[in-house]
Write a protein that holds these residues in place. Structure first.
Motif, mmCIF file in Angstrom:
data_model
loop_
_atom_site.group_PDB
_atom_site.id
_atom_site.type_symbol
_atom_site.label_atom_id
_atom_site.label_comp_id
_atom_site.label_asym_id
_atom_site.label_seq_id
_atom_site.Cartn_x
_atom_site.Cartn_y
_atom_site.Cartn_z
ATOM 1 N N PHE A 83 0.832 -1.198 0.000
ATOM 2 C CA PHE A 83 0.000 0.000 0.000
ATOM 3 C C PHE A 83 0.873 1.256 0.000
ATOM 4 C CE2 PHE A 83 -2.528 3.376 1.849
ATOM 5 C CZ PHE A 83 -3.751 3.243 1.207
ATOM 6 N N ARG A 84 1.914 1.248 0.831
ATOM 7 C CA ARG A 84 2.802 2.421 0.896
ATOM 8 C C ARG A 84 3.511 2.622 -0.441
ATOM 9 N NH1 ARG A 84 5.491 3.088 6.766
ATOM 10 N NH2 ARG A 84 6.882 4.322 5.468
ATOM 11 N N ASP A 85 3.892 1.520 -1.086
ATOM 12 C CA ASP A 85 4.541 1.645 -2.394
ATOM 13 C C ASP A 85 3.559 2.182 -3.436
ATOM 14 O OD1 ASP A 85 6.639 1.563 -4.119
ATOM 15 O OD2 ASP A 85 6.670 -0.607 -4.380
ATOM 16 N N TRP A 86 2.290 1.741 -3.365
ATOM 17 C CA TRP A 86 1.247 2.267 -4.263
ATOM 18 C C TRP A 86 1.045 3.769 -4.034
ATOM 19 C CZ3 TRP A 86 -0.761 0.505 -8.540
ATOM 20 C CH2 TRP A 86 -2.014 0.897 -8.997
ATOM 21 N N GLN A 87 1.130 4.182 -2.788
ATOM 22 C CA GLN A 87 1.023 5.599 -2.454
ATOM 23 C C GLN A 87 2.218 6.371 -3.011
ATOM 24 O OE1 GLN A 87 0.831 6.394 1.769
ATOM 25 N NE2 GLN A 87 -0.120 8.397 1.479
ATOM 26 N N THR A 88 3.391 5.776 -2.917
ATOM 27 C CA THR A 88 4.588 6.415 -3.488
ATOM 28 C C THR A 88 4.451 6.565 -4.996
ATOM 29 O OG1 THR A 88 5.990 5.479 -1.755
ATOM 30 C CG2 THR A 88 7.087 6.210 -3.771
ATOM 31 N N LEU A 103 -5.710 10.092 -9.326
ATOM 32 C CA LEU A 103 -6.689 9.670 -8.328
ATOM 33 C C LEU A 103 -6.507 8.180 -8.076
ATOM 34 C CD1 LEU A 103 -9.171 10.291 -6.563
ATOM 35 C CD2 LEU A 103 -10.601 9.725 -8.540
ATOM 36 N N SER A 104 -6.285 7.838 -6.810
ATOM 37 C CA SER A 104 -6.123 6.426 -6.454
ATOM 38 C C SER A 104 -6.656 6.218 -5.050
ATOM 39 C CB SER A 104 -4.650 6.013 -6.530
ATOM 40 O OG SER A 104 -3.944 6.481 -5.388
ATOM 41 N N VAL A 105 -6.636 4.971 -4.615
ATOM 42 C CA VAL A 105 -7.150 4.649 -3.292
ATOM 43 C C VAL A 105 -6.306 5.293 -2.196
ATOM 44 C CG1 VAL A 105 -5.817 2.532 -2.962
ATOM 45 C CG2 VAL A 105 -8.106 2.708 -1.968
ATOM 46 N N THR A 106 -5.109 5.747 -2.539
ATOM 47 C CA THR A 106 -4.209 6.331 -1.529
ATOM 48 C C THR A 106 -4.418 7.830 -1.341
ATOM 49 O OG1 THR A 106 -2.437 6.816 -3.113
ATOM 50 C CG2 THR A 106 -2.466 4.617 -2.121
ATOM 51 N N ASN A 107 -5.171 8.478 -2.209
ATOM 52 C CA ASN A 107 -5.366 9.929 -2.043
ATOM 53 C C ASN A 107 -6.837 10.332 -2.153
ATOM 54 O OD1 ASN A 107 -5.808 9.669 -4.783
ATOM 55 N ND2 ASN A 107 -4.119 10.999 -5.413
ATOM 56 N N LEU A 108 -7.724 9.438 -1.703
ATOM 57 C CA LEU A 108 -9.143 9.765 -1.685
ATOM 58 C C LEU A 108 -9.424 10.838 -0.630
ATOM 59 C CD1 LEU A 108 -10.685 6.173 -1.894
ATOM 60 C CD2 LEU A 108 -10.038 7.714 -3.757
ATOM 61 N N VAL A 109 -10.491 11.561 -0.853
ATOM 62 C CA VAL A 109 -10.907 12.590 0.114
ATOM 63 C C VAL A 109 -12.362 12.338 0.496
ATOM 64 C CG1 VAL A 109 -9.295 14.331 -0.730
ATOM 65 C CG2 VAL A 109 -11.582 14.183 -1.729
ATOM 66 N N VAL A 125 -8.401 10.990 3.154
ATOM 67 C CA VAL A 125 -8.621 9.766 3.927
ATOM 68 C C VAL A 125 -7.283 9.208 4.387
ATOM 69 C CG1 VAL A 125 -9.515 7.404 3.839
ATOM 70 C CG2 VAL A 125 -10.729 9.251 2.656
ATOM 71 N N VAL A 126 -6.283 9.314 3.530
ATOM 72 C CA VAL A 126 -4.929 8.867 3.855
ATOM 73 C C VAL A 126 -4.030 10.098 3.828
ATOM 74 C CG1 VAL A 126 -3.026 7.332 3.265
ATOM 75 C CG2 VAL A 126 -5.389 6.655 2.713
ATOM 76 N N GLY A 127 -3.424 10.392 4.925
ATOM 77 C CA GLY A 127 -2.509 11.522 4.960
ATOM 78 C C GLY A 127 -1.099 11.053 4.653
ATOM 79 N N LYS A 128 -0.281 11.092 5.661
ATOM 80 C CA LYS A 128 1.063 10.556 5.485
ATOM 81 C C LYS A 128 0.998 9.035 5.396
ATOM 82 C CE LYS A 128 1.875 10.417 10.465
ATOM 83 N NZ LYS A 128 2.740 10.858 11.588
ATOM 84 N N PRO A 129 2.032 8.409 4.884
ATOM 85 C CA PRO A 129 2.007 6.952 4.763
ATOM 86 C C PRO A 129 1.718 6.292 6.103
ATOM 87 C CG PRO A 129 3.855 7.844 3.554
ATOM 88 C CD PRO A 129 3.263 8.991 4.313
ATOM 89 N N PRO A 130 0.807 5.302 6.118
ATOM 90 C CA PRO A 130 0.476 4.646 7.400
ATOM 91 C C PRO A 130 1.705 3.983 8.015
ATOM 92 C CG PRO A 130 -0.397 3.407 5.535
ATOM 93 C CD PRO A 130 0.081 4.706 4.994
ATOM 94 N N GLY A 131 1.778 4.059 9.370
ATOM 95 C CA GLY A 131 2.965 3.548 10.043
ATOM 96 C C GLY A 131 2.864 2.112 10.488
ATOM 97 N N SER A 132 1.645 1.572 10.475
ATOM 98 C CA SER A 132 1.481 0.197 10.935
ATOM 99 C C SER A 132 0.326 -0.461 10.190
ATOM 100 C CB SER A 132 1.207 0.164 12.444
ATOM 101 O OG SER A 132 -0.048 0.771 12.717
ATOM 102 N N GLN A 133 0.268 -1.780 10.260
ATOM 103 C CA GLN A 133 -0.818 -2.508 9.609
ATOM 104 C C GLN A 133 -2.146 -2.186 10.287
ATOM 105 O OE1 GLN A 133 -0.520 -4.498 6.763
ATOM 106 N NE2 GLN A 133 -2.749 -4.344 6.841
ATOM 107 N N GLU A 134 -2.122 -1.967 11.597
ATOM 108 C CA GLU A 134 -3.356 -1.634 12.304
ATOM 109 C C GLU A 134 -3.912 -0.302 11.803
ATOM 110 O OE1 GLU A 134 -0.546 -2.563 13.708
ATOM 111 O OE2 GLU A 134 -1.094 -4.568 14.435
#
Length: 778
Positions: A83-88, A103-109, A125-134
């Motif tokens: 997911f983080r790589d997709w965001q990158t 527009l992708s699942v990583t930058n939805l609003v 919905v996603v700000g900075k890259p998530p830090g954990s799986q939770e």
């Protein structure tokens, strides 16, 4: 006249060479500037209602085919590292020159209401890259509660997501599009390699770019193949490397002229004009064959080189001129289609067929003048036993088995007629691509997961300012009703519209719970109205601007649809239109359907209609040329049968083998009719010469004409058959079908011109009461 021409060619040979060299250099300079056609070719005339509606739509809402899609199917999409790589990747693509938005699942609003300002703020919905799986699991849960995006950006059940990369409008129809697609694809494929996963690419910018790259590579491939194939055949016939190189060199000069002509006219390399270089080689080489055969046969008779050259030009010049003229007419009639794509192809082809003819006549005459007299072994092909045996048998059939010939032709016509009844008229946007092509496969991927990528738009004009939201939002409810009706058609994706946007905003208005993703009632809409007011700089207003014109009187409902073909689109429109009219009364609303899919449908029908008209024009013009030469309506009518029967057989084959009528395959008929008429011209010209100039009987004239032109006609047919067969290697189905069908048609045309045409001429004469040596009909 032709004696004068031959003398002027040889007398002023140095001047001719200088002029041609200068012209070739100028054309080479022009050809060096030729470019690929990056714009979407408009087929419909500007006055066509469908075209006018599409132009008006683009003025209001911009480019409808400016997005490239990247699809990703993986059960581990929401695993942290992927997911983080997709965001990158999403962030990298935003920085590609020419990309307007990603527009992708990583930058939805999601919308959050601001009561103090009576407006919405759109929160990522996603700000900075998530830090954990939770943390990512919580994000996934939040995304699943945003039904606005489901079916557009992600598909929960299939673990599929896509990234929509929107290009700047100014780059869509320029060379820059090629660079953008290359850069986007390069970054995406690097992501796929890092994560050991396959990505899928589609969207009109990608499809058009992929097809233009194929056009460019195939033009070079077919040019090389045409040179090699024709060179091998020429060497096999003449057993002379010098004659082979000379002939190929002359037609290559014609190729230079064709590319220079394209540039001079301001045209570019398209899917059709890209076929010009190999076509001119295949069509131009037969000129050299007829001229060389005549030259060598004259040399064998008397051994005088200069006299042989004069006889070559004097006796073959007219027939080759008429033959090339009929070929040029076969191409030139595309001018009457009023379609830029075909007009460019037809005009440049017609002009350069004649230019190549002149180059062959002049340069070959001069070159043969400077070359040594051919050795006896180089003349052996004139006595070819295999050809002599064929012509002897044909002559016997013509003189003594005409009823059998006519019977066989009637049977073939009946068989062809039944096949013609089985022909289907249908076209697809990507049906020219083979089923195993990655572009085709990826398109089917998007169709099975998201219903397609081809734009289909419904434009609703309320005919009054603020008509979309006014009158208690009546139009919004009607759009909802229309979308409900459209849900029954699996060919269409989930819509994007002002109604969907309103539902999304209302969800935010009610705190974000997914159960409020609905179109609210009148009272709730009244509460929401202040947040939807046309205020500048508000995020909600910017969102709605994608669906509304300035005074909010016109809105759009945008779908993506599958490439279902022109027949199915007609069925869909016939079913949808009554529903539209029942929901939006025509006396109150003006509702139009447009988009790339609809323009393609109308363009397909328009081309087919115009190409049939072009074929009729070609038949009439070529008949007129024959009338000028032979001055007999009956002879001209009968002489067209050997050219029309091969076309009927080809159409029958298309019916039996389920080869559809579409613009690329319908080209076959005008082109082949013009080329097939060449054999008719060669035979009738020689036949008339034997009757008028030598005073022979009809029977002897037919025999002499068969033996005099038969060898060259067989040689030419072999060259044309093998030359056009190279197009069967094309990645484009229509081009491959065209190559196969043209090859078959021209081979059949050789048989009808060698067998049926002489038989018809003999029968016509036998019914004419004429006691003179020369028949009155001629």
């Amino acid at each position: 006249m032709w004696n004068t021409i031959s003398k002027s060619i040889l007398k002023f040979r140095t001047l001719w060479i200088v002029l041609i060299v200068i012209a070739t250099l100028l054309m080479s300079w022009q050809a060096s500037k030729i470019e690929l056609a990056y714009n979407f070719t408009r087929i419909l005339p500007a006055t066509d209602p469908t075209e006018m509606e599409y132009i008006e739509f683009r003025k209001l809402f911009g480019e409808d085919a400016g997005a490239m899609m990247i699809g990703w199917e993986d059960p581990d999409i929401f695993k942290l590292e992927k997911f983080r790589d997709w965001q990158t990747l999403s962030e990298e693509l935003k920085n590609v020159a020419g990309v307007k938005n990603v527009l992708s699942v990583t930058n939805l609003v999601r919308p959050v209401k601001d009561d103090s300002l009576s407006r919405f703020q759109f929160v990522p919905v996603v700000g900075k890259p998530p830090g954990s799986q939770e943390e990512l699991d919580r994000i996934r849960e939040e995304i699943s509660g945003l039904p606005f995006y489901e079916g557009l950006i992600f598909n929960k059940q299939l673990n599929v997501t896509l990234m929509v990369v929107t290009f700047n409008d100014k780059d869509i129809n320029t060379k820059a599009r090629m660079d953008i697609v290359r850069d986007v694809r390069g970054l995406a494929e690097a992501f796929g390699a890092r994560n050991n996963t396959e990505l899928h690419f589609s969207g009109m910018p990608f499809i058009r770019t992929a097809m233009m790259k194929m056009v460019s590579s195939e033009m070079v491939l077919f040019l090389v193949m045409a040179v090699l194939v024709t060179a091998l055949i020429l060497w096999f016939f003449f057993r002379s490397l010098r004659l082979t190189f000379v002939s190929i060199g002359i037609v290559l000069v014609g190729v230079i002229f064709s590319l220079g002509t394209l540039q001079l006219f301001g045209y570019k390399i398209s899917i059709l004009t890209g076929l010009l270089p190999p076509l001119l080689i295949v069509i131009g080489v037969p000129n050299c064959v007829f001229l060389i055969n005549k030259y060598q046969s004259e040399l064998r008779e008397h051994g005088n080189k200069e006299q042989a050259l004069h006889q070559m030009v004097a006796q073959i010049g007219l027939s080759t001129l008429l033959a090339n003229l009929t070929t040029a007419i076969g191409f030139g009639v595309f001018y009457f289609t009023n379609t830029a794509l075909l007009v460019e192809f037809g005009v440049v082809s017609a002009i350069n067929v004649m230019i190549t003819y002149v180059l062959c006549l002049v340069l070959l005459t001069i070159t043969l003048y400077y070359m040594d007299v051919p050795k006896r072994r180089h003349l052996k092909h004139l006595d070819g036993a295999w050809a002599e045996g064929i012509l002897r048998r044909v002559n016997h059939w013509v003189l003594h088995k005409r009823r059998i010939i006519y019977g066989v032709m009637v049977v073939l016509i009946l068989v062809a007629a039944y096949g013609i009844t089985k022909i289907k008229v249908v076209g697809f946007v990507v049906d020219d691509l083979p089923k195993d092509n990655v572009v085709y496969r990826d398109l089917r991927f998007f169709e099975s997961r998201f219903s397609g990528v081809l734009p289909f738009e419904i434009v609703i004009d309320t005919r009054e300012p603020n008509g979309v939201f006014g009158n208690q939002a009546r139009t919004l409810y009607k759009i909802k009703a229309l979308q409900t009706e459209m849900e029954q058609y699996s060919e269409f994706s989930k819509p994007v519209s002002v109604t969907e946007a309103t539902r999304f905003l209302y969800q935010g208005f009610r705190g974000g719970d997914a159960k409020y993703y609905v179109l609210p009632g009148a009272m709730e809409l009244a509460k929401l109205a202040p947040y939807l007011a046309p205020q500048a700089d508000t995020s909600s207003n910017q969102m709605l601007k994608n669906f509304l014109n300035e005074d909010r009187s016109i809105t759009r409902v945008s779908y993506q649809m599958a490439d279902v073909g022109s027949v199915r689109i007609k069925e869909l429109l016939a079913s949808i239109r009554p529903k539209i009219d029942s929901i939006f009364p025509p006396e109150t609303y003006k509702v139009s359907t447009t988009g790339h899919s609809l323009v393609f449908l109308k363009s397909n029908d328009y081309l087919l209609d115009n190409l049939f008209e072009s074929l009729i024009i070609a038949i009439l013009l070529i008949a007129l040329v024959g009338m000028i030469l032979f001055r007999s309506v009956w002879v001209i009518l009968m002489s067209k049968l050997p050219c029309l029967i091969p076309l009927a057989l080809t159409a029958g084959i298309m019916g039996y083998f389920d080869i559809h009528f579409k613009p690329t395959t319908i080209l076959i008929f005008s082109i082949t009719f013009g080329i097939a008429s060449d054999g008719t011209v060669y035979f009738l010209t020689r036949y008339r010469h034997e009757l008028r100039n030598r005073g022979l009987s009809v029977q002897q004239a037919i025999t002499n004409a068969l033996y005099g032109t038969g060898l060259s006609m067989i040689y030419t047919a072999i060259i044309l058959f093998c030359g056009f067969s190279i197009f069967a290697a094309s990645s484009f189905g229509g081009t491959a079908d065209m190559g196969i069908m043209v090859s078959i048609t021209l081979l059949v045309a050789m048989c009808t011109n060698l067998i049926l045409l002489p038989a018809l001429m003999y029968s016509i004469h036998s019914r004419v009461e004429d006691k003179e040596k020369e028949p009155a009909v001629l």
